[in-house]
Design a protein around this motif. Structure first.
Motif, short mmCIF file in Angstrom:
data_model
loop_
_atom_site.label_atom_id
_atom_site.label_comp_id
_atom_site.label_asym_id
_atom_site.label_seq_id
_atom_site.Cartn_x
_atom_site.Cartn_y
_atom_site.Cartn_z
N TYR A 42 0.87 -1.18 0.00
CA TYR A 42 0.00 0.00 0.00
C TYR A 42 0.90 1.22 0.00
CZ TYR A 42 0.94 0.54 5.02
OH TYR A 42 1.56 0.73 6.23
N ASP A 43 0.35 2.36 -0.39
CA ASP A 43 1.18 3.55 -0.49
C ASP A 43 0.33 4.80 -0.32
OD1 ASP A 43 3.51 4.95 -0.77
OD2 ASP A 43 3.78 4.57 -2.92
N PHE A 44 0.94 5.82 0.25
CA PHE A 44 0.36 7.15 0.32
C PHE A 44 1.30 8.08 -0.44
CE2 PHE A 44 -0.76 5.10 4.43
CZ PHE A 44 -2.14 5.02 4.23
N ILE A 45 0.76 8.79 -1.41
CA ILE A 45 1.59 9.63 -2.27
C ILE A 45 1.12 11.08 -2.16
CG2 ILE A 45 2.48 9.94 -4.61
CD1 ILE A 45 1.53 7.06 -5.21
N PRO A 46 1.88 11.93 -1.48
CA PRO A 46 1.51 13.35 -1.39
C PRO A 46 1.58 13.99 -2.79
CG PRO A 46 3.17 12.76 0.25
CD PRO A 46 3.09 11.62 -0.71
N ILE A 47 0.49 14.57 -3.23
CA ILE A 47 0.43 15.19 -4.55
C ILE A 47 0.49 16.70 -4.44
CG2 ILE A 47 -0.94 15.43 -6.65
CD1 ILE A 47 -2.21 12.69 -5.96
N SER A 48 -0.28 17.24 -3.51
CA SER A 48 -0.28 18.67 -3.23
C SER A 48 -0.82 18.84 -1.82
CB SER A 48 -1.15 19.42 -4.25
OG SER A 48 -2.52 19.07 -4.07
N GLU A 49 -0.99 20.10 -1.40
CA GLU A 49 -1.52 20.34 -0.06
C GLU A 49 -2.94 19.82 0.10
OE1 GLU A 49 -1.19 24.36 1.12
OE2 GLU A 49 1.01 24.36 1.15
N ARG A 50 -3.67 19.73 -1.00
CA ARG A 50 -5.07 19.31 -0.90
C ARG A 50 -5.35 17.95 -1.51
NH1 ARG A 50 -9.07 22.83 -4.58
NH2 ARG A 50 -10.34 20.94 -4.35
N HIS A 51 -4.35 17.32 -2.13
CA HIS A 51 -4.57 16.03 -2.78
C HIS A 51 -3.60 14.98 -2.26
CE1 HIS A 51 -6.38 18.72 -5.94
NE2 HIS A 51 -7.33 17.81 -5.80
N LEU A 52 -4.14 13.78 -2.02
CA LEU A 52 -3.34 12.65 -1.55
C LEU A 52 -3.64 11.43 -2.41
CD1 LEU A 52 -1.47 11.36 0.68
CD2 LEU A 52 -3.61 10.73 1.86
N GLY A 53 -2.61 10.78 -2.93
CA GLY A 53 -2.78 9.53 -3.65
C GLY A 53 -2.76 8.37 -2.67
N ILE A 54 -3.67 7.43 -2.85
CA ILE A 54 -3.77 6.25 -1.99
C ILE A 54 -3.82 5.02 -2.88
CG2 ILE A 54 -5.16 5.02 -0.28
CD1 ILE A 54 -6.29 7.74 0.59
N ALA A 55 -2.98 4.04 -2.60
CA ALA A 55 -2.94 2.83 -3.43
C ALA A 55 -2.86 1.59 -2.56
CB ALA A 55 -1.75 2.88 -4.38
N ILE A 56 -3.44 0.52 -3.07
CA ILE A 56 -3.27 -0.80 -2.47
C ILE A 56 -3.18 -1.79 -3.62
CG2 ILE A 56 -5.76 -1.29 -2.25
CD1 ILE A 56 -5.06 -2.68 0.44
#
Length: 242
Positions: A42-56
């Motif tokens: 799984y992963d959390f990917i910071p994209i910007s101050e208001r967006h977060l990428g989440i993967a599994i």
């Protein structure tokens, strides 16, 4: 020593902590069934101050082969997230990369989400993975929109769906190591029905409490026996800040 080193490398690829973001509570866990290495991630990917990428994701295979493919899939995903916004476009590109770089017998299932923290919206694409579960007021919604597994068909197309989240929502992402786990001495699997009931009955809890509840129920179900598959879950709880 090589297995120990591989385990340490893979540990570095997994998030060491969950993001702390306003309006949400997030918890996650990944347990490998062999030597501390495996094919789930799984992963959390910071994209910007208001967006977060989440993967599994769950790759075919366990142990070292699964770990190698997992690392490649993670790298392919992160390379695309930096430049593209829409999950369906990201997944299509990841699929083409894996198709070119893997053998015909290797494939990956994955769910990738883009969370808008301010608007509380979730855009996602599901590439042949176990559908995440959204629990709202006791009702279950399954995040199935997407397409086929990654690395199998070069020009596969994927769909995207956007959801509006509201306070109290519970989003549960997981790999099949949870629903397919079974005691060594038995044939009955933990199953989706049992998992769904646990989520419905405990949706009022915090994200970490829900994670621990599911792990405890699995432990009770297998009677403390070792797991026969990698097991990963990711819990997102939408908070009411009023």
């Amino acid at each position: 020593q090589e297995l120990s080193l591989a385990s340490e490398v893979q540990y570095q690829l997994l998030p060491h902590e969950c993001p702390k973001i306003k309006g949400f509570e997030i918890a996650a866990d990944c347990i490998f069934c062999r030597y501390g290495i495996g094919g789930d991630f799984y992963d959390f990917i910071p994209i910007s101050e208001r967006h977060l990428g989440i993967a599994i994701a769950d790759v075919v295979g366990k142990g070292v082969p699964g770990a190698i493919l997992m690392a490649g899939a993670r790298a392919a995903l992160r390379a695309q997230v930096e430049n593209i916004q829409h999950p369906d476009e990201i997944i299509e590109r990841v699929n083409r990369t894996l198709y070119r770089d893997t053998r015909p017998t290797e494939f990956v299932t994955m769910v990738y989400c883009r969370l808008d923290i301010n608007q509380k919206t979730l855009a996602y694409t599901n590439a042949g993975h176990n559908p995440p579960v959204l629990v709202r007021d006791g009702e279950l919604t399954f995040l199935q929109k997407g397409g086929t597994i990654l690395g199998f068909i070069e020009d596969a197309e994927y769909e995207e769906e956007r959801l509006q989240l509201i306070p109290g929502d519970l989003l549960f992402l997981y790999t099949d190591g949870i629903t397919e786990v079974k005691p060594i001495s038995g044939d009955e699997q933990f199953g989706e029905e049992r998992l769904h009931r646990i989520l419905q009955e405990n949706a009022w809890m915090g994200a970490n409490e829900i994670k621990e509840k599911v792990l405890q129920e699995i432990h009770n179900f297998v009677g403390g026996e070792p797991l026969d598959d990698d097991l990963t879950m990711l819990v997102v709880k939408v908070l009411d800040l009023n």
